[in-house]
Design an enzyme around this catalytic site. Structure first.
Site, PDB file in Angstrom:
ATOM      1  N   ASP A 144       0.818  -1.220   0.000  1.00  0.00           N
ATOM      2  CA  ASP A 144       0.000   0.000   0.000  1.00  0.00           C
ATOM      3  C   ASP A 144       0.850   1.267   0.000  1.00  0.00           C
ATOM      4  O   ASP A 144       0.447   2.289   0.571  1.00  0.00           O
ATOM      5  CB  ASP A 144      -0.960   0.021   1.210  1.00  0.00           C
ATOM      6  CG  ASP A 144      -1.791  -1.241   1.295  1.00  0.00           C
ATOM      7  OD1 ASP A 144      -2.271  -1.672   0.237  1.00  0.00           O
ATOM      8  OD2 ASP A 144      -1.935  -1.782   2.398  1.00  0.00           O
ATOM      9  N   LYS A 201       1.931   2.314  -5.075  1.00  0.00           N
ATOM     10  CA  LYS A 201       2.626   1.876  -6.288  1.00  0.00           C
ATOM     11  C   LYS A 201       1.781   2.081  -7.547  1.00  0.00           C
ATOM     12  O   LYS A 201       2.318   2.323  -8.618  1.00  0.00           O
ATOM     13  CB  LYS A 201       3.011   0.396  -6.173  1.00  0.00           C
ATOM     14  CG  LYS A 201       4.047   0.139  -5.081  1.00  0.00           C
ATOM     15  CD  LYS A 201       4.407  -1.327  -4.978  1.00  0.00           C
ATOM     16  CE  LYS A 201       3.283  -2.188  -4.493  1.00  0.00           C
ATOM     17  NZ  LYS A 201       2.816  -1.933  -3.139  1.00  0.00           N
ATOM     18  N   ALA A 257      -3.845  -7.541  -4.199  1.00  0.00           N
ATOM     19  CA  ALA A 257      -3.300  -6.186  -4.313  1.00  0.00           C
ATOM     20  C   ALA A 257      -4.436  -5.195  -4.557  1.00  0.00           C
ATOM     21  O   ALA A 257      -5.515  -5.569  -4.991  1.00  0.00           O
ATOM     22  CB  ALA A 257      -2.311  -6.125  -5.461  1.00  0.00           C
ATOM     23  N   GLY A 258      -4.170  -3.943  -4.249  1.00  0.00           N
ATOM     24  CA  GLY A 258      -5.161  -2.913  -4.535  1.00  0.00           C
ATOM     25  C   GLY A 258      -4.434  -1.650  -4.941  1.00  0.00           C
ATOM     26  O   GLY A 258      -3.830  -0.991  -4.120  1.00  0.00           O
ATOM     27  N   THR A 305      -4.699   1.987  -6.408  1.00  0.00           N
ATOM     28  CA  THR A 305      -5.667   3.057  -6.678  1.00  0.00           C
ATOM     29  C   THR A 305      -4.994   4.138  -7.519  1.00  0.00           C
ATOM     30  O   THR A 305      -3.921   4.621  -7.174  1.00  0.00           O
ATOM     31  CB  THR A 305      -6.155   3.668  -5.346  1.00  0.00           C
ATOM     32  OG1 THR A 305      -6.609   2.595  -4.518  1.00  0.00           O
ATOM     33  CG2 THR A 305      -7.282   4.657  -5.565  1.00  0.00           C
ATOM     34  N   ARG A 334       2.758 -29.117  -6.423  1.00  0.00           N
ATOM     35  CA  ARG A 334       2.526 -29.712  -7.750  1.00  0.00           C
ATOM     36  C   ARG A 334       1.090 -30.227  -7.901  1.00  0.00           C
ATOM     37  O   ARG A 334       0.825 -31.199  -8.573  1.00  0.00           O
ATOM     38  CB  ARG A 334       3.535 -30.839  -8.069  1.00  0.00           C
ATOM     39  CG  ARG A 334       4.848 -30.385  -8.637  1.00  0.00           C
ATOM     40  CD  ARG A 334       5.850 -29.843  -7.683  1.00  0.00           C
ATOM     41  NE  ARG A 334       6.002 -30.505  -6.431  1.00  0.00           N
ATOM     42  CZ  ARG A 334       7.031 -31.278  -6.075  1.00  0.00           C
ATOM     43  NH1 ARG A 334       7.987 -31.511  -6.935  1.00  0.00           N
ATOM     44  NH2 ARG A 334       7.129 -31.786  -4.878  1.00  0.00           N
ATOM     45  N   GLN A 345       2.144  -5.748  -3.265  1.00  0.00           N
ATOM     46  CA  GLN A 345       2.489  -5.822  -1.836  1.00  0.00           C
ATOM     47  C   GLN A 345       3.829  -5.116  -1.594  1.00  0.00           C
ATOM     48  O   GLN A 345       4.151  -4.198  -2.330  1.00  0.00           O
ATOM     49  CB  GLN A 345       2.503  -7.265  -1.336  1.00  0.00           C
ATOM     50  CG  GLN A 345       1.127  -7.935  -1.278  1.00  0.00           C
ATOM     51  CD  GLN A 345       0.693  -8.563  -2.590  1.00  0.00           C
ATOM     52  OE1 GLN A 345       1.465  -9.206  -3.259  1.00  0.00           O
ATOM     53  NE2 GLN A 345      -0.540  -8.360  -2.955  1.00  0.00           N
ATOM     54  N   THR A 369       2.697 -12.410   2.600  1.00  0.00           N
ATOM     55  CA  THR A 369       1.925 -13.005   1.529  1.00  0.00           C
ATOM     56  C   THR A 369       2.697 -14.223   1.030  1.00  0.00           C
ATOM     57  O   THR A 369       3.748 -14.571   1.594  1.00  0.00           O
ATOM     58  CB  THR A 369       1.601 -11.959   0.438  1.00  0.00           C
ATOM     59  OG1 THR A 369       0.620 -12.516  -0.436  1.00  0.00           O
ATOM     60  CG2 THR A 369       2.835 -11.527  -0.340  1.00  0.00           C
ATOM     61  N   ARG A 398      -6.142   0.423   7.858  1.00  0.00           N
ATOM     62  CA  ARG A 398      -4.719   0.078   7.927  1.00  0.00           C
ATOM     63  C   ARG A 398      -4.124   0.596   9.219  1.00  0.00           C
ATOM     64  O   ARG A 398      -4.470   1.697   9.674  1.00  0.00           O
ATOM     65  CB  ARG A 398      -3.967   0.688   6.744  1.00  0.00           C
ATOM     66  CG  ARG A 398      -4.428   0.130   5.413  1.00  0.00           C
ATOM     67  CD  ARG A 398      -3.648   0.767   4.254  1.00  0.00           C
ATOM     68  NE  ARG A 398      -4.185   0.352   2.979  1.00  0.00           N
ATOM     69  CZ  ARG A 398      -4.385   1.143   1.934  1.00  0.00           C
ATOM     70  NH1 ARG A 398      -4.063   2.422   2.001  1.00  0.00           N
ATOM     71  NH2 ARG A 398      -4.885   0.679   0.816  1.00  0.00           N
ATOM     72  N   LYS A 433       2.741  10.244  -0.550  1.00  0.00           N
ATOM     73  CA  LYS A 433       1.846  10.726   0.511  1.00  0.00           C
ATOM     74  C   LYS A 433       2.514  11.646   1.536  1.00  0.00           C
ATOM     75  O   LYS A 433       2.161  11.618   2.713  1.00  0.00           O
ATOM     76  CB  LYS A 433       1.175   9.534   1.197  1.00  0.00           C
ATOM     77  CG  LYS A 433       0.239   8.764   0.243  1.00  0.00           C
ATOM     78  CD  LYS A 433      -0.521   7.681   0.946  1.00  0.00           C
ATOM     79  CE  LYS A 433      -2.007   7.878   0.835  1.00  0.00           C
ATOM     80  NZ  LYS A 433      -2.797   6.791   1.403  1.00  0.00           N
ATOM     81  N   ASP A 477       2.084  14.726   1.745  1.00  0.00           N
ATOM     82  CA  ASP A 477       1.052  15.692   2.157  1.00  0.00           C
ATOM     83  C   ASP A 477       0.218  15.216   3.347  1.00  0.00           C
ATOM     84  O   ASP A 477      -0.352  16.040   4.066  1.00  0.00           O
ATOM     85  CB  ASP A 477       0.116  15.988   0.973  1.00  0.00           C
ATOM     86  CG  ASP A 477      -0.477  14.695   0.405  1.00  0.00           C
ATOM     87  OD1 ASP A 477       0.315  13.834  -0.024  1.00  0.00           O
ATOM     88  OD2 ASP A 477      -1.711  14.551   0.421  1.00  0.00           O
TER      89      ASP A 477
HETATM   90  P1  IMP Z   1      -2.744 -12.689   1.437  1.00  0.00           P
HETATM   91  O1  IMP Z   1      -1.806 -12.102   0.464  1.00  0.00           O
HETATM   92  O2  IMP Z   1      -4.198 -12.410   1.126  1.00  0.00           O
HETATM   93  O3  IMP Z   1      -2.489 -14.146   1.659  1.00  0.00           O
HETATM   94  O4  IMP Z   1      -2.505 -11.985   2.866  1.00  0.00           O
HETATM   95  C1  IMP Z   1      -1.298 -12.158   3.581  1.00  0.00           C
HETATM   96  C2  IMP Z   1      -0.867 -10.851   4.237  1.00  0.00           C
HETATM   97  O5  IMP Z   1      -0.478  -9.921   3.233  1.00  0.00           O
HETATM   98  C3  IMP Z   1      -1.963 -10.165   5.049  1.00  0.00           C
HETATM   99  O6  IMP Z   1      -1.362  -9.484   6.140  1.00  0.00           O
HETATM  100  C4  IMP Z   1      -2.512  -9.149   4.069  1.00  0.00           C
HETATM  101  O7  IMP Z   1      -3.131  -8.058   4.733  1.00  0.00           O
HETATM  102  C5  IMP Z   1      -1.240  -8.723   3.376  1.00  0.00           C
HETATM  103  N1  IMP Z   1      -1.491  -8.193   2.026  1.00  0.00           N
HETATM  104  C6  IMP Z   1      -1.799  -8.870   0.922  1.00  0.00           C
HETATM  105  N2  IMP Z   1      -1.947  -8.033  -0.127  1.00  0.00           N
HETATM  106  C7  IMP Z   1      -1.704  -6.798   0.342  1.00  0.00           C
HETATM  107  C8  IMP Z   1      -1.660  -5.500  -0.270  1.00  0.00           C
HETATM  108  O8  IMP Z   1      -1.866  -5.309  -1.469  1.00  0.00           O
HETATM  109  N3  IMP Z   1      -1.360  -4.466   0.556  1.00  0.00           N
HETATM  110  C9  IMP Z   1      -1.091  -4.637   1.866  1.00  0.00           C
HETATM  111  N4  IMP Z   1      -1.114  -5.811   2.473  1.00  0.00           N
HETATM  112  C10 IMP Z   1      -1.419  -6.894   1.714  1.00  0.00           C
END
Ligand code: IMP
Length: 424
Positions: A13, A16, A39-40, A42, A143, A224, A239, A305, A331, A333
């Protein structure tokens, strides 16, 4: 610089998505190398907000080719929904998205298992995104997974689903004590999603190889962040993939000798979602203020978060392990309203002072941060676009970070919009 890798330097977060959007302006190809719809990213363009989970953020730039590499796990339904959203936003994706046949398919059973594991009291709660990421990567490594090239061979696909369910059903029935799943159910699902995804499957490795030979510009987009890397992050609160720059080579089939540059993205403070150690976490009103100012709610899950101060120990580690050449600081600001800003310059662990993370990552659980304090800046930085628009103390803050971390900060982001950046 034909091949550039972009990585998150903290716990994800870092912003990126916006940076990829910015840098992809002069790239030919943007390629995702790991992770999935967990991932997210924005990106705000002309006030219009796009949230991407799986499709590389380069899709928002006209004409750019976007690759989803073999290191990514793909949820076909999530992909279709995202494609619809992107198209609705007026983006033409025709011929611009190519997915590796070696990428593995996330199945509904993977998502069910992800949730079941999080809810099982005897298991370590990780706080996953629930998108089936961990179970899909586990099956890949065992596998037992379903890569997309199996889709071309019904007998192989059916045999793989059968083998997978043999072990999965044992788990579901005996361990999670929930219902089992039939081969017919899963095959029906796969037959339903296949027509949507198969047109996007293509030889991504050869495409990238040829692009490198032709001197095209490629941006490898990490998801991530460094501290969520399966091998080098804060295990087990990570992750399930290699988020670090090395993951770009394995996840895209690019030789390490072809990577020319690594760019790290770090937030001007730190956040993390899910469980796990976070030495500079603020559980007070300052943390709450940063959360509100920074709109620190997950783009994928909506979870709040956890927020804390910038941690130079973590950022130095990220510079080392990724080989970061330059940093984009995002960020800045968000800190505009703070009177005092702290930066963690080292940890105290078991009575010892340390300023580097070793392979004993458990130190994060016992680390007490050592802080330097700065006065906040009196003019806002929000929306600033020129170096001279940065107030003196904000500039000093940026300079302090780059000196402590050991790589130059070349871009500072001062707001969510495409235009809110300063090139230093
Ligand atoms: P998973 O990737 O869903 O298996 O989650 C494993 C850990 O990675 C957890 O703590 C999630 O909150 C974190 N995580 C997975 N994707 C993201 C992301 O895009 N941003 C921040 N944390 C993430």
């Amino acid at each position: 610089m034909p091949v550039t890798v972009l990585v998150g330097m903290q716990w994800g977060d870092e912003g990126k998505g916006k940076v990829v959007d910015l840098l992809s302006e002069d790239k030919d190809i943007v390629a995702r190398y790991q992770g999935g719809a967990n991932a997210g990213h924005t990106v705000v363009i002309d006030g219009k907000k796009f949230v991407l989970h799986l499709i590389p953020s380069g899709i928002l730039r006209e004409g750019k080719i976007c690759v989803i590499g073999s290191g990514v796990v793909v949820d076909p339904e999530a992909l279709m929904t995202e494609l619809e959203e992107v198209k609705k936003g007026g983006i033409d994706v025709e011929g611009r998205l190519i997915i590796s046949p070696r990428a593995h398919c996330i199945l509904p059973v993977h998502k069910i298992q992800d949730a079941a594991n999080e809810n099982k009291s005897s298991q370590q709660k990780i706080g996953t995104t629930g998108k089936g990421i961990g179970p899909t990567y586990s099956d890949k490594t065992a596998r037992l997974g379903i890569p997309f090239f199996y889709f071309n061979d019904t007998a192989k696909l059916t045999a793989a689903v059968t083998a997978l369910l043999e072990t999965k059903n044992c788990l579901f029935e005996k361990f999670y004590e929930s219902g089992s799943h039939s081969v017919e159910q899963v095959m029906e699902y796969l037959n339903r999603v296949a027509p949507g995804i198969l047109p996007y499957i293509g030889d991504t490795r050869s495409l990238l190889r040829d692009a490198i030979i032709e001197g095209k510009e490629i941006l490898c987009e990490g998801a991530q962040g460094t501290m969520l890397d399966i091998d080098y992050g804060s295990y087990p609160f990570v992750t399930s993939s290699n988020t670090i720059s090395g993951g770009a080579c394995t996840g895209l089939g690019i030789s390490p000798r072809k990577v020319d540059k690594v760019i790290g993205v770090a937030k001007a403070y730190t956040t993390r979602v899910g469980e796990g150690p976070f030495p500079t976490e603020l559980k007070d009103e300052t943390g709450a203020l940063i959360q509100e100012e920074g709109n620190e709610y997950g783009a994928t899950t909506g979870r709040a978060r956890r927020c804390g101060w910038f941690d130079t120990v973590v950022a130095r580690y990220a510079v080392e392990i990724n080989g970061i050449d330059e940093i984009v600081l995002t960020k800045l600001d968000v800190l505009d309203r703070l009177d005092v800003i702290k930066v963690c310059v080292g940890y105290e662990v078991d009575g010892r002072k340390i300023d580097r993370i070793s392979d004993d990552i458990s130190i994060l659980e016992r680390a007490r941060p050592v802080y330097w304090e700065f006065d906040g800046w009196d003019e806002p930085t929000a929306g600033a676009q020129k170096p001279e628009d940065l107030p003196k103390r904000a500039r000093q803050y940026v300079q302090f970070l780059e000196k402590s971390v050991g790589a130059p900060i070349t871009i500072v982001s001062t707001g969510p919009g495409r235009e809110a950046v300063i090139r230093l």
